[in-house]
Design an enzyme around this catalytic site. Structure first.
Site, PDB file in Angstrom:
ATOM      1  N   SER A  55       0.861  -1.188   0.000  1.00  0.00           N
ATOM      2  CA  SER A  55       0.000   0.000   0.000  1.00  0.00           C
ATOM      3  C   SER A  55       0.894   1.233   0.000  1.00  0.00           C
ATOM      4  CB  SER A  55      -0.921   0.002   1.231  1.00  0.00           C
ATOM      5  OG  SER A  55      -1.652   1.206   1.305  1.00  0.00           O
ATOM      6  N   GLU A  56       1.264   1.666  -1.192  1.00  0.00           N
ATOM      7  CA  GLU A  56       2.206   2.782  -1.297  1.00  0.00           C
ATOM      8  C   GLU A  56       1.652   4.050  -0.642  1.00  0.00           C
ATOM      9  OE1 GLU A  56       3.280  -0.275  -4.191  1.00  0.00           O
ATOM     10  OE2 GLU A  56       1.392   0.770  -3.782  1.00  0.00           O
ATOM     11  N   GLN A 105       8.951  -0.015  -4.076  1.00  0.00           N
ATOM     12  CA  GLN A 105       9.730  -1.099  -4.663  1.00  0.00           C
ATOM     13  C   GLN A 105      10.155  -0.837  -6.108  1.00  0.00           C
ATOM     14  OE1 GLN A 105       8.235  -5.423  -4.988  1.00  0.00           O
ATOM     15  NE2 GLN A 105       9.272  -5.282  -3.009  1.00  0.00           N
ATOM     16  N   PHE A 106       9.297  -0.217  -6.895  1.00  0.00           N
ATOM     17  CA  PHE A 106       9.623   0.273  -8.229  1.00  0.00           C
ATOM     18  C   PHE A 106       8.967   1.638  -8.392  1.00  0.00           C
ATOM     19  CE2 PHE A 106      10.208  -4.248  -8.778  1.00  0.00           C
ATOM     20  CZ  PHE A 106      11.276  -4.353  -9.657  1.00  0.00           C
ATOM     21  N   ALA A 107       9.642   2.560  -9.091  1.00  0.00           N
ATOM     22  CA  ALA A 107       9.079   3.899  -9.273  1.00  0.00           C
ATOM     23  C   ALA A 107       7.745   3.856  -9.995  1.00  0.00           C
ATOM     24  CB  ALA A 107      10.066   4.775 -10.042  1.00  0.00           C
ATOM     25  N   ASP A 108       7.508   2.833 -10.773  1.00  0.00           N
ATOM     26  CA  ASP A 108       6.233   2.682 -11.482  1.00  0.00           C
ATOM     27  C   ASP A 108       5.047   2.596 -10.523  1.00  0.00           C
ATOM     28  OD1 ASP A 108       8.618   1.178 -12.595  1.00  0.00           O
ATOM     29  OD2 ASP A 108       7.411   1.345 -14.414  1.00  0.00           O
ATOM     30  N   TYR A 109       5.311   2.227  -9.263  1.00  0.00           N
ATOM     31  CA  TYR A 109       4.226   2.055  -8.288  1.00  0.00           C
ATOM     32  C   TYR A 109       4.153   3.197  -7.286  1.00  0.00           C
ATOM     33  CZ  TYR A 109       4.436  -2.558 -10.356  1.00  0.00           C
ATOM     34  OH  TYR A 109       4.451  -3.590 -11.257  1.00  0.00           O
ATOM     35  N   ILE A 110       4.781   4.313  -7.621  1.00  0.00           N
ATOM     36  CA  ILE A 110       4.748   5.455  -6.714  1.00  0.00           C
ATOM     37  C   ILE A 110       3.451   6.252  -6.868  1.00  0.00           C
ATOM     38  CG2 ILE A 110       5.788   7.248  -8.187  1.00  0.00           C
ATOM     39  CD1 ILE A 110       7.609   7.910  -5.742  1.00  0.00           C
ATOM     40  N   PRO A 149       0.177   5.643  -6.555  1.00  0.00           N
ATOM     41  CA  PRO A 149      -0.829   5.646  -5.470  1.00  0.00           C
ATOM     42  C   PRO A 149      -0.427   6.515  -4.278  1.00  0.00           C
ATOM     43  CG  PRO A 149      -0.488   3.414  -6.272  1.00  0.00           C
ATOM     44  CD  PRO A 149       0.582   4.262  -6.887  1.00  0.00           C
ATOM     45  N   HIS A 172       7.742  -1.651 -15.062  1.00  0.00           N
ATOM     46  CA  HIS A 172       8.941  -1.706 -14.215  1.00  0.00           C
ATOM     47  C   HIS A 172      10.094  -0.913 -14.820  1.00  0.00           C
ATOM     48  CE1 HIS A 172       6.640  -5.214 -12.858  1.00  0.00           C
ATOM     49  NE2 HIS A 172       7.254  -5.079 -11.709  1.00  0.00           N
TER      50      HIS A 172
END
Length: 334
Positions: free
Chosen positions: A56-57, A79-84, A86, A126
């Site tokens: 849960s970013e 964990q990866f900038a792609d998931y920042i 949220p 990713h």
């Protein structure tokens, strides 16, 4: 040290130096991180200071904002900038505004680490480079190292800073420098001058660029992996380029940039992120505004394309030495 070793060492030093520093995120505790950046830190400092968080970013950054307001110095990993994405509401609406909205009564001394960029066949989810989103936001600092020595010094400086810092790590450089030639053997950081990293505490100041190659014909502005690509491109094209590693995008070392462009009269900007509204556009504007009468050619940008990062056409998307070299020749030959 490799860049992973240097990042791990920076957090080790920060945890030992300041009891208010804590580290959390997905898989950073027991497992030591998907890239092993937090390896063994939980064993050394315990589960109260290095611990795992749910996927849960938004929650991770929200917790960090609250901790920062109460005097802690959390270092969180996305964990990866792609998931920042949220977490952008918490980063932009809360962390970046905290000092301003409270008149300096509270602040947000948090560091958000995240691997970014391509070159590992990560595809569209990713491989993204979202730094431009955050450089647009007042109250945030954005840092991107290109080598192990800077990675450690900049990360310690970020952790000790009283404002929120986005610390993007070019994952293609974690275990060795990369010049953009994907068809050549992988290189190690072993023996590289910038891999000579001292074990203890030191900082590299935020807002100070580094000239990695002196030159007379053209100034190249780059950061992260693109610093190494630019070095390779200049050598292969036979161009006497002055290459500047920005290190931090915000704050930006405008003094070093303008002095170089005033000397060379030409400028090429390189980044992996998509072209439209990428940070390169801001750099073009700054060079145009401050160096207009020194320019002898239009400023060029070499960037990713305005598409999702493709898996099958990774190296057509990736701004490699061929594309950078062509831009250098165009600018110099005008």
């Amino acid at each position: 040290m490799s860049m992973i070793d240097a990042i791990n060492s920076a957090m080790d030093v920060a945890l030992a130096h300041d009891p208010d520093v804590m580290i959390f995120g997905q898989d950073v505790g027991f497992f030591g991180g998907v890239f092993r950046a937090t390896d063994r830190l939980q064993q050394r400092y315990g589960r109260q200071r290095v611990f795992d968080a749910p996927i849960s970013e938004g929650g991770i950054v929200a917790a960090a904002v609250g901790m920062g307001a109460y005097g802690k110095r959390p270092v969180v990993e996305i964990q990866f900038a792609d998931y920042i994405y949220p977490a952008t509401d918490q980063i932009i609406s809360e962390a970046a505004r905290m000092r301003y909205r409270t008149g300096g009564e509270w602040w947000s001394p948090i560091t958000i680490r995240s691997p970014y960029g391509g070159g590992i066949f990560g595809g569209q989810t990713h491989s993204q480079s979202p730094e431009g989103i955050f450089t647009h936001v007042a109250g945030l600092k954005t840092v991107i190292p290109s080598n192990p020595y800077d990675a450690k010094g900049l990360l310690i400086a970020a952790i000790e800073d009283d404002d929120p810092v986005l610390f993007f790590e070019p994952k293609r450089l974690y275990n060795g420098p990369f010049d953009g030639h994907h068809d050549r053997p992988v290189k190690s950081w072993a023996g590289h001058a910038d891999a000579e990293v001292q074990a203890g505490h030191y900082t590299v100041p935020l807002g100070k660029a580094r000239i990695v190659r002196d030159g007379q014909e053209v100034t190249v502005l780059a950061y992260g992996t693109m610093v190494h690509v630019a070095l390779a491109a200049a050598a292969e094209a036979g161009i006497d380029a002055e290459i500047i590693d920005l290190r931090t995008l915000v704050p930006l070392d405008l003094e070093t940039i303008t002095a170089s462009v005033a000397k060379t009269g030409r400028c090429v900007i390189v980044h992996e992120a998509t072209r439209t509204s990428g940070f390169g556009a801001e750099l073009v504007a700054q060079v145009q505004e401050h160096c207009f009468f020194a320019l002898e050619a239009p400023v060029e940008r070499v960037t990713g394309w305005d598409t999702p990062y493709p898996h099958a056409f990774e190296w057509e998307y990736f701004p490699g030495p061929k594309r950078v070299g062509e831009a250098l020749k165009r600018v110099v030959n005008i």
